[in-house]
Design an enzyme around this catalytic site. Sequence first.
Site, PDB file in Angstrom:
ATOM      1  CG  HIS A  19     -28.962  10.683  -2.041  1.00 19.47           C
ATOM      2  ND1 HIS A  19     -29.102  11.654  -1.076  1.00 19.47           N
ATOM      3  CD2 HIS A  19     -27.675  10.261  -1.967  1.00 19.47           C
ATOM      4  CE1 HIS A  19     -27.933  11.814  -0.458  1.00 19.47           C
ATOM      5  NE2 HIS A  19     -27.057  10.972  -0.977  1.00 19.47           N
ATOM      6  CD  GLU A  26     -20.802   8.940   1.811  1.00 18.58           C
ATOM      7  OE1 GLU A  26     -21.855   8.707   1.202  1.00 18.58           O
ATOM      8  OE2 GLU A  26     -19.725   9.164   1.264  1.00 18.58           O
ATOM      9  NE  ARG A  52     -24.535   2.999  -5.207  1.00 24.74           N
ATOM     10  CZ  ARG A  52     -24.130   4.141  -4.657  1.00 24.74           C
ATOM     11  NH1 ARG A  52     -23.046   4.181  -3.914  1.00 24.74           N
ATOM     12  NH2 ARG A  52     -24.819   5.247  -4.842  1.00 24.74           N
ATOM     13  CG  HIS A  56     -28.200   8.545  -5.655  1.00 18.97           C
ATOM     14  ND1 HIS A  56     -27.614   9.693  -6.141  1.00 18.97           N
ATOM     15  CD2 HIS A  56     -27.231   7.899  -4.942  1.00 18.97           C
ATOM     16  CE1 HIS A  56     -26.342   9.740  -5.744  1.00 18.97           C
ATOM     17  NE2 HIS A  56     -26.078   8.651  -5.037  1.00 18.97           N
ATOM     18  NE  ARG A  58     -26.785   6.911   0.144  1.00 20.00           N
ATOM     19  CZ  ARG A  58     -25.829   7.005  -0.732  1.00 20.00           C
ATOM     20  NH1 ARG A  58     -26.023   6.588  -1.961  1.00 20.00           N
ATOM     21  NH2 ARG A  58     -24.681   7.529  -0.413  1.00 20.00           N
TER      22      ARG A  58
END
Length: 514
Positions: A231, A116, A371, A336, A275
């Site tokens: 997100h 990811e 994060r 998110h 993100r």
Amino acid sequence: MTRHAEAGVLVVGSGIAGLTAALHAAAGGCRVTLVTKDVLEHANTRFAQGGIAGVTFEDDRTEDHVRDTLVAGAGLSDERAVRVLVEEGPGRIAELVELGVAFDREPDGSFTKGLEAAHSYPRVLHSGGDATGSAIEGALVARLRESGIRVIEHAFLVDLIVEGGRVTGAELRVDDTRRERIAADAVVLATGGAGQLFSHTTNPAVATGDGIAAALRAGAAVADLEFVQFHPTVLAVGEAFLVSEAVRGEGAILIDDSGRRFAFDDHPDGELAPRDVVARAIARAMDAQAGRPVRLDATALGADFLARRFPTIDRAVRERGLDWAREPIPVTPAAHYLMGGIVTDLDGRTTLPGLYAVGEAARTGVHGANRLASNSLLEGAVFGARAGEAIDADAASRLWPVPAVGASLAATTPSPAAPGAASVAPFSRAALQELLWEDAGLVRTAERLRSATAVLAAWREQSPKPRTQAELEDANLLLVAAHLVAGALARGDSIGAHYRADAVTPVLEGALAC
Ligand code: SIN
């Protein structure tokens, strides 16, 4: 029974962090009650798709996971917390395996690797392809049910009970009809985030910031609420549905209406940039095409692979009448994850004696301003266990210590309503969500934040005393919103997930490079 079997612990919330804290406290001999506002299984954990990050492969390195997490946090993470997370993570993942979580494996028995964004190594483990959260939640709930821990479902946290400067229990609204007070030596808030603040979110309806609001009212330090992770990819057809970053990790690309791959305009990692960078690139592309969603093109991955690797998403896509093996699907960003929350030390202790916080409700210092993908399940497992064990030890010593954190981190206080403030539209949950999305969302300015501040202050002043669960949730959302907006206004620079289009200093290269 062990030496401190009389210590009563109340855990509020039933996601990975709450369940883990409850099981660890009970294993130490505490008498645990777990309450949850819905049924046990209906926590945000269940919706986690991508997986759980951790250093479980021989050629991966602890230092690399630490560095990736720190870089994602854009310099605001607490390195000690990050080291605890990464160093203890593999042990907690092993416990989940022992509990029966079947992480996906290769034919040779090794874990299947997942990549990811912003990870320098494909260290994300997944289960059922894209059903990792559901697998973990299921295993923990099953263990909890066997454990004898008392469970009260449909029990909503109204407020913490504070006596003599110490938390001694909580007032609950059960079945949305009656109020009950539960006394406890320690209360653990594992109530998750507040995605319901925004009109577009990946979070379920239960994510209304209840624990954070209760902690604010009780006087615990809360910080960093301005750091909200958006997100990049949620299905833009029907009810919002997360399309995991792992889909881009497997090679799917983002295109605009003209078929142009735009993600590289902002960052050399393109679709696998952090993100916030990808989410803002999508928002800009949408603005340039009159708000129409961009498209995620996964066609190169093939129907068989998509159905096998992402069965949950595959089903959701097909239920909406789309065939993502044949054509790109419309996607849009959505709120998110909340990086900020109730300030804790490395064992979940908050600044109020007797109060602990874990998971998304907590601000452990791990995430800083943003994060790293798939660190949230890991945080729940690691810090949930630490809190459960700390409560056991604190109960034994009867000290209920308070950490030396928080004073410098307390959330920025929202302004009261200005006298004679301009009249505002009547309050509704939808109006609040639209306000936050427009004025405190992906791109913020002082002007929009000031305008949101005034509206929120007026709504809070006009609010009647909340009685039903929905009204209590609205009051919680309003309180958290006011603190979030105050924090966003006070932070004039762009950093991590907090982006100010009117930043007084330019975005740091380091923050962009995370
Ligand atoms: C995702 O699957 O894209 C979400 C995972 C996460 O939030 O870490």
